[in-house]
Design an enzyme around this catalytic site. Structure first.
Site, PDB file in Angstrom:
ATOM      1  N   GLY A 176       0.823  -1.213   0.000  1.00 49.86           N
ATOM      2  CA  GLY A 176       0.000   0.000   0.000  1.00 49.86           C
ATOM      3  C   GLY A 176       0.849   1.252   0.000  1.00 49.86           C
ATOM      4  O   GLY A 176       0.501   2.268   0.595  1.00 49.86           O
TER       5      GLY A 176
ATOM      6  N   GLY B 262      -0.628   4.803  -1.006  1.00 56.54           N
ATOM      7  CA  GLY B 262      -1.761   5.350  -0.272  1.00 56.54           C
ATOM      8  C   GLY B 262      -1.371   6.542   0.580  1.00 56.54           C
ATOM      9  O   GLY B 262      -0.227   6.998   0.574  1.00 56.54           O
ATOM     10  N   GLN B 263      -2.333   7.021   1.357  1.00 53.81           N
ATOM     11  CA  GLN B 263      -2.126   8.230   2.155  1.00 53.81           C
ATOM     12  C   GLN B 263      -0.972   8.064   3.137  1.00 53.81           C
ATOM     13  O   GLN B 263      -0.125   8.959   3.266  1.00 53.81           O
ATOM     14  CB  GLN B 263      -3.410   8.581   2.919  1.00 53.81           C
ATOM     15  CG  GLN B 263      -3.304   9.886   3.700  1.00 53.81           C
ATOM     16  CD  GLN B 263      -4.525  10.165   4.556  1.00 53.81           C
ATOM     17  OE1 GLN B 263      -5.258   9.256   4.926  1.00 53.81           O
ATOM     18  NE2 GLN B 263      -4.753  11.422   4.873  1.00 53.81           N
TER      19      GLN B 263
ATOM     20  N   ILE C 217      -0.652  -1.881  -6.119  1.00 53.51           N
ATOM     21  CA  ILE C 217      -1.554  -2.670  -6.949  1.00 53.51           C
ATOM     22  C   ILE C 217      -1.694  -1.975  -8.299  1.00 53.51           C
ATOM     23  O   ILE C 217      -1.534  -0.747  -8.391  1.00 53.51           O
ATOM     24  CB  ILE C 217      -2.935  -2.843  -6.295  1.00 53.51           C
ATOM     25  CG1 ILE C 217      -3.581  -1.474  -5.976  1.00 53.51           C
ATOM     26  CG2 ILE C 217      -2.834  -3.694  -5.038  1.00 53.51           C
ATOM     27  CD1 ILE C 217      -4.998  -1.572  -5.471  1.00 53.51           C
TER      28      ILE C 217
ATOM     29  N   TYR D 109     -15.528  -1.516   8.651  1.00 50.55           N
ATOM     30  CA  TYR D 109     -14.155  -1.066   8.881  1.00 50.55           C
ATOM     31  C   TYR D 109     -13.723  -1.399  10.302  1.00 50.55           C
ATOM     32  O   TYR D 109     -12.648  -1.972  10.538  1.00 50.55           O
ATOM     33  CB  TYR D 109     -14.068   0.434   8.630  1.00 50.55           C
ATOM     34  CG  TYR D 109     -12.708   1.047   8.853  1.00 50.55           C
ATOM     35  CD1 TYR D 109     -11.691   0.886   7.921  1.00 50.55           C
ATOM     36  CD2 TYR D 109     -12.442   1.808   9.989  1.00 50.55           C
ATOM     37  CE1 TYR D 109     -10.440   1.462   8.115  1.00 50.55           C
ATOM     38  CE2 TYR D 109     -11.205   2.386  10.195  1.00 50.55           C
ATOM     39  CZ  TYR D 109     -10.209   2.211   9.257  1.00 50.55           C
ATOM     40  OH  TYR D 109      -8.979   2.782   9.459  1.00 50.55           O
TER      41      TYR D 109
ATOM     42  N   LYS E 242     -10.853  -4.070  11.856  1.00 49.75           N
ATOM     43  CA  LYS E 242      -9.740  -3.611  12.695  1.00 49.75           C
ATOM     44  C   LYS E 242      -9.653  -4.412  13.990  1.00 49.75           C
ATOM     45  O   LYS E 242      -8.552  -4.745  14.450  1.00 49.75           O
ATOM     46  CB  LYS E 242      -9.874  -2.119  12.990  1.00 49.75           C
ATOM     47  CG  LYS E 242      -9.608  -1.236  11.775  1.00 49.75           C
ATOM     48  CD  LYS E 242      -8.239  -1.507  11.172  1.00 49.75           C
ATOM     49  CE  LYS E 242      -7.927  -0.651   9.978  1.00 49.75           C
ATOM     50  NZ  LYS E 242      -6.628  -0.987   9.371  1.00 49.75           N
TER      51      LYS E 242
END
Length: 320
Positions: A8, A11-12, A35, A143, A147
């Site tokens: 990732g 990403g951010q 990806i 979400y 987690k």
């Protein structure tokens, strides 16, 4: 940490964490995993190796780990909170099935694994003010469910197989580098862009809604420090509360107006995001992180706001 895979990486968090690791870990090889459709560009691509790393392709991940002799995996693959509510099955596939593949690879190859958790792992029954390190976690979002499962699976692989798993519960993250991508707390980033551009900001979160937030430099520091912490000091592993600042939307807007007085805001509350926000803590107790690996943030609301405005003002100077 010598050979690191960041899954990732575009990403951010990943885009900034990959560069921080490359700059600050002497002699490290840091592989930027991505990806298709989210390829690294610019400095992220040019400063080190990059590989396609989809958490749903365990064989390809294992090949990367073997070829680069990876000893540490940062698993940042996830759908953010609001997006995960729209695509719950995909969120579970990426965040849980993908994690299981990574943990199995780590068990076989001897890797340490960082998979972040979140304030989203808590729920309405959790104490909201001074949320303890160890407390009830009954989230009502996909979400949040992923987690909690992430924390449990990571701890299971540590206790069962000795895999060196560690993580933190990130608050909402604020960054001037990468645009947000569908998180409940993203309004706290988007308003800075609107303010600097002189645009009206439409806030999807109701006034009076307090949530923990953190400036990205502190979040990146936490992600590195926890993986370098002395394991003998760690009572907890998955996952540590970390905190920096807590505010409601109007508090942030008033702070921005100290530097950009003409900020215009209108509220149009998104019921999905608001329901998620209402279930999250107002303020977490991070005393365990401070005691076990010397966690300490550098930014508060004022220093974060000034730094955000300074960086974005330079970027958008030609539009003002």
């Amino acid at each position: 940490m010598k050979n690191i895979l960041v899954i990732g990486s575009t990403g951010q968090i990943g885009s900034e964490l990959t560069m921080k690791l490359r700059r600050e870990i002497p002699g490290a090889t840091v592989v930027a995993g991505y990806i298709p459709g989210a390829e690294p560009k610019g400095e992220l691509l040019e400063s080190g190796p990059a590989e396609i790393a989809d958490v749903r392709n365990a064989a390809a991940l294992a090949d990367i780990v073997t070829r680069y002799q990876i000893d540490t995996i940062y698993n940042l693959a996830a759908l953010l909170s609001a997006v995960a509510e729209k695509k719950p099955l995909l969120a579970w596939d990426i965040q849980i099935n993908g994690l299981l593949d990574i943990l199995e690879i780590a068990r076989e190859k001897g890797c340490a694994v960082f998979t972040p958790s979140s304030i989203g792992s808590f729920g309405p029954e959790t104490p909201h003010d001074g949320t303890p390190q160890d407390t009830i976690q009954r989230p009502r979002s996909m979400y949040g469910c992923t987690k909690v499962a992430t924390e449990l699976l990571s701890d299971y692989y540590f206790h069962k197989y000795g895999v060196d798993t560690r993580s933190v519960r990130f608050p909402g993250l604020i960054s001037h580098v990468t645009l947000p991508g569908g998180g409940t707390t993203d309004y706290a980033v988007e308003v800075f862009y609107a303010a600097v551009k002189g645009e009206e900001f439409i806030c999807p979160i109701a006034a009076g809604t307090y949530m923990d937030m953190m400036y990205m430099p502190d979040a990146l520091k936490a992600a590195v420090d926890i993986m370098q912490a002395d394991p003998d000091r760690l009572v907890h592993r998955n996952s540590f509360n970390i905190a920096s600042m807590s505010f409601a939307p109007e508090t942030l807007f008033d702070k921005i107006r100290e530097y950009i007085p003409d900020l215009r805001v209108r509220y149009e509350v998104d019921p999905v995001r608001q329901a998620i926000a209402d279930s999250w803590p107002d303020r977490m107790d991070d005393s365990c992180a401070r005691a076990e690996w010397d966690w300490a943030p550098a930014f508060d609301l004022d220093t974060m706001a000034r730094d955000m405005i300074a960086h974005l003002s330079l970027r958008f100077a030609h539009t003002r």
